[in-house]
Design an enzyme around this catalytic site. Structure first.
Site, short mmCIF file in Angstrom:
data_model
loop_
_atom_site.label_atom_id
_atom_site.label_comp_id
_atom_site.label_asym_id
_atom_site.label_seq_id
_atom_site.Cartn_x
_atom_site.Cartn_y
_atom_site.Cartn_z
N VAL A 429 -6.68 12.19 9.41
CA VAL A 429 -5.77 12.79 10.40
C VAL A 429 -5.21 14.11 9.86
CG1 VAL A 429 -3.99 12.30 12.12
CG2 VAL A 429 -5.14 10.41 11.00
N HIS A 430 -6.13 14.99 9.45
CA HIS A 430 -5.78 16.30 8.89
C HIS A 430 -6.45 17.43 9.65
CE1 HIS A 430 -5.07 14.13 4.77
NE2 HIS A 430 -4.03 14.02 5.57
N LEU A 431 -6.60 17.29 10.95
CA LEU A 431 -7.36 18.24 11.76
C LEU A 431 -6.82 19.66 11.59
CD1 LEU A 431 -8.55 17.37 15.33
CD2 LEU A 431 -8.00 19.70 14.72
#
Length: 492
Positions: A429-431
């Site tokens: 979840v590091h877009l």
């Protein structure tokens, strides 16, 4: 209702809170608009990731395609503080090689280091003022004393026994290795961007007469007047400003641009949106860290109730990236009572690129997110390497692996290991990079974070990072807010 400001900031996440707080503190009349609300004190302790669960009121839960045949749900913070109000507290800077690789003038590591120092009050290393800050609004600490989980030292000892170097300060910009993870937590209390930068009743900063916070207000679209953005529209509310800054996150920002008719023409027309300004890079070419979890049962006592879950990490090189393209992160707390602990194994510099497309002009409709993970031979090779490094650390720590971890026959066979990874693949979840900065044909913003071809509009969140950093982007997001405050006010 119509109101006017000097600056409208859309999104009260990590970057948006820092930006709005700094601008208002300089006397700039600022409106901060957030789709979520305030987080009740004590509702999201740093030791819990409950607010990231699908259906929780404090997050957007986006359905996504991670890879061929592999789907999932991705949480993003929907609250004052954004994801910094609900995530695990991992607070590590992007490394110098990230900035060098982006090659954007004015964005070298040395250029941004003063902003990293300015944002932090490092309770452990703040006396090293060449590399750290001791007067910033965001308190940073590393697990120690009663908050250092019993599994942390065996993890670090295993890394050392295997010959991996020590990295005691993961925010020093030095070579990769094993060490404690800096966190935005103090004594078990989360220090979100809202707590650090916003005034009461939302945070702990001084009252700011020049800041207006609109919470629980979802922005429909930007107000365009020819080639100028004049503000935002949310239902029957219009907020006008000399400058509008999008800080809605790497999902929310490109989705808002596309809803406003700014982006790839084919995507906009398919969603029923009139093309107002063609920018093919909006929502395209972004990256994120693919990851899988190795379950373990350390047999050690449970951590203190206030301890963070992600306590230590090993960052290392697959053989092609001396700056470290692999990460093994220790989760020293079970995700559920009675469950196992975990090692998260992640590829930190993927080649594969994702796409984001809105499906309608409705701001409440989830965009279509296709991560396109592990599409390249290199990514699959290096993802296998990450899992094998994690398994190596597991064996060296002499922990008993819980059911579900890959055995020797899987680890030793590329095809079987690929199948094992595919069945368990998830995202960190590091877009990043969905509205990237630069001057190429797919760039969305310039070095001043101004949207190409439009006046009065900037972007200030991880959308602008050309690729996902080699470390999680939380610290870099707040740095972006700090830097943008100077850009907007003519000081950067």
């Amino acid at each position: 209702m119509t109101d006017s400001f000097d600056v409208v900031v859309v999104g009260a996440g990590s970057a948006g809170c820092a930006l709005a707080g700094r601008l208002a503190g300089r006397g700039v009349r600022t409106a901060l608009v957030e789709a979520g609300g305030a987080v009740p004190p004590g509702d999201t302790p740093i030791a819990s990731l409950a607010a990231t669960a699908p259906g929780h009121a404090l997050n957007w839960a986006y359905p996504v395609a991670l890879a061929r045949g592999r789907e999932g749900t991705v949480p993003r913070g929907r609250a004052l503080g954004g994801s910094s109000a609900i995530n695990g507290g991992y607070f590590v800077r992007a490394v110098p090689a990230d900035f060098a690789g982006w090659a954007v003038p004015g964005w070298s590591y040395d250029d941004v280091l003063p902003y990293f120092r300015r944002l932090e009050d490092d309770l452990d290393l703040g006396s090293d003022t060449a590399r750290h800050g001791d007067r910033g609004p965001l308190r940073i600490s590393r697990p120690a004393g009663r908050l250092r989980a019993p599994a942390t030292d065996p993890f670090l000892a295993a890394c050392a026994a295997l010959g991996y170097p020590s990295e005691p300060d993961k925010n020093a910009g030095g070579p990769p290795g094993a060490g404690p993870v800096p966190t935005n937590a103090v004594d078990g209390q989360r220090v979100s961007a809202a707590v650090a930068y916003l005034p009461p009743p939302w945070g702990r900063a001084a009252p700011l007469d020049t800041l207006t916070v609109h919470s629980d207000l979802l922005v429909d679209s930007l107000v365009l007047e020819g080639g100028r953005v004049a503000g935002v529209r949310a239902g029957d509310v219009e907020l006008h400003a000399e400058e509008t800054v999008l800080a809605a996150g790497a999902v929310g920002t490109p989705a808002l641009l596309q809803r406003s008719g700014i982006g790839p023409p084919d995507t906009l027309r398919a969603a029923g949106v009139v093309v107002r300004h063609e920018l093919p890079g909006v929502g395209r070419g972004w990256s994120d860290h693919p990851s899988v979890y190795l379950p373990l049962r350390s047999g050690l006592p449970a951590p203190h109730p206030d301890a963070v879950a992600g306590q230590a990490s090993l960052n290392w090189d697959s053989g092609t990236d001396p700056a470290g393209d692999l990460e093994v992160l220790l989760f020293a707390r079970p995700f559920a009572p009675g469950g196992p602990e975990h090692l998260m194994c992640a590829l930190q510099r993927p080649d594969s690129r994702g796409t984001l497309e809105i499906v309608s002009p409705d701001p409440a409709a989830s965009p279509r997110l296709d991560y396109r993970y592990l599409r390249t031979v290199s990514d699959r090779h290096r993802m296998r390497a990450a899992v094998r490094v994690g398994a190596e650390v597991l064996r060296a720590a002499r922990w008993r692996r819980a059911e579900g971890g890959p055995d020797g026959s899987v680890l030793g066979n590329d095809t079987r290991l690929d199948e094992w990874i595919q069945a368990r693949l998830t995202t960190s979840v590091h877009l990043s990079g969905s509205a990237a900065m630069g001057n190429g044909p797919d760039a969305v913003v310039d070095a001043g974070l101004r949207v190409h071809g439009l006046s009065g509009l900037r972007v200030a969140d991880t959308s602008v990072l050309p690729t996902v950093p080699r470390r999680g982007p939380a610290a870099t997001a707040i740095m972006l807010g700090e830097r943008t405050a100077d850009l907007v006010s003519g000081q950067g």
